[in-house]
Motif scaffolding. Structure first.
Motif, mmCIF file in Angstrom:
data_model
loop_
_atom_site.group_PDB
_atom_site.id
_atom_site.type_symbol
_atom_site.label_atom_id
_atom_site.label_comp_id
_atom_site.label_asym_id
_atom_site.label_seq_id
_atom_site.Cartn_x
_atom_site.Cartn_y
_atom_site.Cartn_z
ATOM 1 N N GLU A 68 0.914 -1.163 -0.032
ATOM 2 C CA GLU A 68 0.008 0.826 0.127
ATOM 3 C C GLU A 68 0.697 1.161 0.250
ATOM 4 N N TRP A 69 0.913 1.852 -0.662
ATOM 5 C CA TRP A 69 3.167 2.711 -1.005
ATOM 6 C C TRP A 69 2.049 4.049 -0.814
ATOM 7 N N GLY A 70 0.666 3.817 -1.346
ATOM 8 C CA GLY A 70 -0.137 5.282 -1.382
ATOM 9 C C GLY A 70 -0.667 5.776 0.218
ATOM 10 N N VAL A 71 -0.384 4.493 0.916
ATOM 11 C CA VAL A 71 -1.165 5.068 2.573
ATOM 12 C C VAL A 71 0.427 5.687 3.160
ATOM 13 N N PHE A 72 1.623 4.903 2.269
ATOM 14 C CA PHE A 72 2.626 5.191 3.305
ATOM 15 C C PHE A 72 2.923 6.608 2.776
ATOM 16 N N SER A 73 3.157 6.796 1.283
ATOM 17 C CA SER A 73 2.892 8.747 1.169
ATOM 18 C C SER A 73 2.017 9.099 1.465
ATOM 19 N N ASP A 74 1.427 8.861 1.921
ATOM 20 C CA ASP A 74 0.194 10.179 3.194
ATOM 21 C C ASP A 74 0.635 10.096 4.543
ATOM 22 N N TYR A 75 1.367 8.942 4.866
ATOM 23 C CA TYR A 75 1.750 9.293 6.286
ATOM 24 C C TYR A 75 2.976 9.675 6.343
ATOM 25 N N VAL A 76 4.317 9.532 5.769
ATOM 26 C CA VAL A 76 5.401 9.161 5.947
ATOM 27 C C VAL A 76 6.138 10.713 6.894
ATOM 28 N N LEU A 77 5.628 11.374 5.669
ATOM 29 C CA LEU A 77 5.711 13.310 5.563
ATOM 30 C C LEU A 77 5.042 13.556 6.858
ATOM 31 N N SER A 78 3.847 13.053 7.256
ATOM 32 C CA SER A 78 2.352 13.833 7.846
ATOM 33 C C SER A 78 3.065 13.888 9.282
ATOM 34 N N GLU A 79 1.780 15.473 9.789
ATOM 35 C CA GLU A 79 2.573 16.224 11.353
ATOM 36 C C GLU A 79 2.375 15.346 12.337
ATOM 37 N N THR A 80 2.083 14.349 12.642
ATOM 38 C CA THR A 80 2.108 13.646 13.628
ATOM 39 C C THR A 80 3.176 12.148 13.577
ATOM 40 N N ILE A 81 4.066 11.678 12.269
ATOM 41 C CA ILE A 81 4.608 11.660 12.238
ATOM 42 C C ILE A 81 6.105 11.591 12.754
ATOM 43 N N VAL A 82 6.109 13.312 11.782
ATOM 44 C CA VAL A 82 7.348 14.275 11.801
ATOM 45 C C VAL A 82 7.497 14.754 13.514
ATOM 46 N N GLN A 83 6.529 14.434 14.113
ATOM 47 C CA GLN A 83 6.582 15.051 15.553
ATOM 48 C C GLN A 83 7.112 14.148 16.456
ATOM 49 N N ALA A 84 6.672 12.683 15.918
ATOM 50 C CA ALA A 84 7.638 10.962 16.672
ATOM 51 C C ALA A 84 8.660 11.508 16.418
ATOM 52 N N VAL A 85 8.940 11.252 14.770
ATOM 53 C CA VAL A 85 10.601 11.709 14.663
ATOM 54 C C VAL A 85 11.647 12.496 15.529
ATOM 55 N N TRP A 86 10.500 14.205 15.886
ATOM 56 C CA TRP A 86 11.586 14.871 16.696
ATOM 57 C C TRP A 86 11.260 13.732 18.311
ATOM 58 N N VAL A 87 10.403 13.481 18.766
ATOM 59 C CA VAL A 87 10.855 12.442 20.018
ATOM 60 C C VAL A 87 11.690 11.727 19.753
#
Length: 313
Positions: free
Chosen positions: A55-74
């Motif tokens: 599901e590469w479409g779902v991957f592209s929707d979330y990989v740079l999403s705000e929630t994921i980016v904030q989690a990367v920062w944590v």
């Protein structure tokens, strides 16, 4: 004996050597292994592209999403805090263990033994539940009255408990890494520095540590990369780091595979950046041992482009 009879055999031998055909060695097993690896890699790449479960479409929707980016920062914050504090404490423990004082050496050895024996997840859960053991933490006279106290939950929050657990765990391994680098330095240099009257602290700071860094950095780099991935364990404390947020999202939408792929992609990117930084830091500290260090990948790429430009011209 005439000269003709002497030179004739030599001439015949040279002519025979010119007729010999040189055949290069054929590595059939190596070719077969390479072909098998290429086929396996091609099959894996084909599966990544054609298998709809990814599901590469779902991957592209979330990989740079705000929630994921904030989690990367944590995740990066936890890694940075635990790395800095862990190696500072580990350096102190390393020199305590190298000390001639039996008290300091025993305490350092016991600390390293205990914290290397307990799994990280157990330590994190323990610190998360510290308030069950100590309701309040205070300052006062040992075994006497307490002058100031504060509630444990107020002083140590969830992030604080995670940082403490990661730091104490990391310090035990960092101490052994630093100790190994220090004992790798030639003791004759310390003896020469002592004969010149250089203070002990300056010997450590200007002579021991710069040379020990060459032995410390490779293992320390691996340890930091392991710590970056190890921060995923704090999901048991419900901290919004990368793996926990991926779990929360696929728990809501049921897209397990693409969300795990999002977390995997971010971990690969972060560890790759740390590996690049480790390479250049190691190269810097190797200047004293290598007069002509090998070219960096960027320098090799520039030379390759330059050679192609010269050939085309």
């Amino acid at each position: 004996m005439s000269s003709d009879t002497i030179t004739e055999p030599a001439t015949r031998t040279a002519g025979h050597a010119e007729e010999l055909k040189v055949v290069s060695t054929r590595h059939y097993a190596r070719w077969a292994a390479g072909a098998a690896v290429v086929v396996l890699v091609a099959q894996f790449a084909h599966g990544l592209v054609t298998n709809p479960v990814w599901e590469w479409g779902v991957f592209s929707d979330y990989v740079l999403s705000e929630t994921i980016v904030q989690a990367v920062w944590v995740t990066l914050q936890l890694t940075a805090y635990a790395t800095v504090l862990g190696f500072l404490l580990g350096t102190v423990l390393a020199f305590m263990r190298l000390s001639r004082s039996p008290v300091l050496s025993t305490v350092a050895w016991t600390y390293i033994w205990v914290f290397r024996s307990i799994p990280m997840i157990v330590q994190l859960v323990f610190w998360f539940n510290l308030s069950a053991l100590y309701k309040e933490l205070g300052v006062g006279i040992p075994f006497g009255p307490v002058f100031w106290s504060v509630d444990s939950n107020t002083l140590i929050g969830t992030i604080g408990a995670a940082v403490i657990g990661l730091t104490l765990h990391q310090a035990a391994y960092a101490a052994e890494i630093v100790r190994g680098g220090v004992i790798a330095v030639d003791q004759g240099q310390l003896e020469a520095a002592a004969a010149l009257g250089i203070p002990r602290l300056r010997q450590i700071r200007r002579i021991v540590l710069p040379q020990a860094m060459r032995a410390i950095l490779p293992t320390a780099g691996n340890e930091i990369i392991g710590l970056l991935k190890g921060t995923s364990v704090v999901y048991v404390m419900s901290i919004g780091e990368l793996f926990y947020q991926a779990q929360v999202i696929y728990g809501r939408n049921g897209r397990v595979i693409p969300l795990l792929l999002v977390a995997t992609a971010w971990y690969v990117v972060l560890t790759s950046l740390l590996s690049v930084a480790q390479y250049y830091v190691e190269r810097r500290y190797a200047r004293g041992a290598e007069r002509t260090p090998p070219p960096t990948p960027l320098q090799r790429a520039r030379r390759f482009v330059t050679s192609l430009t010269k050939e085309s011209a």
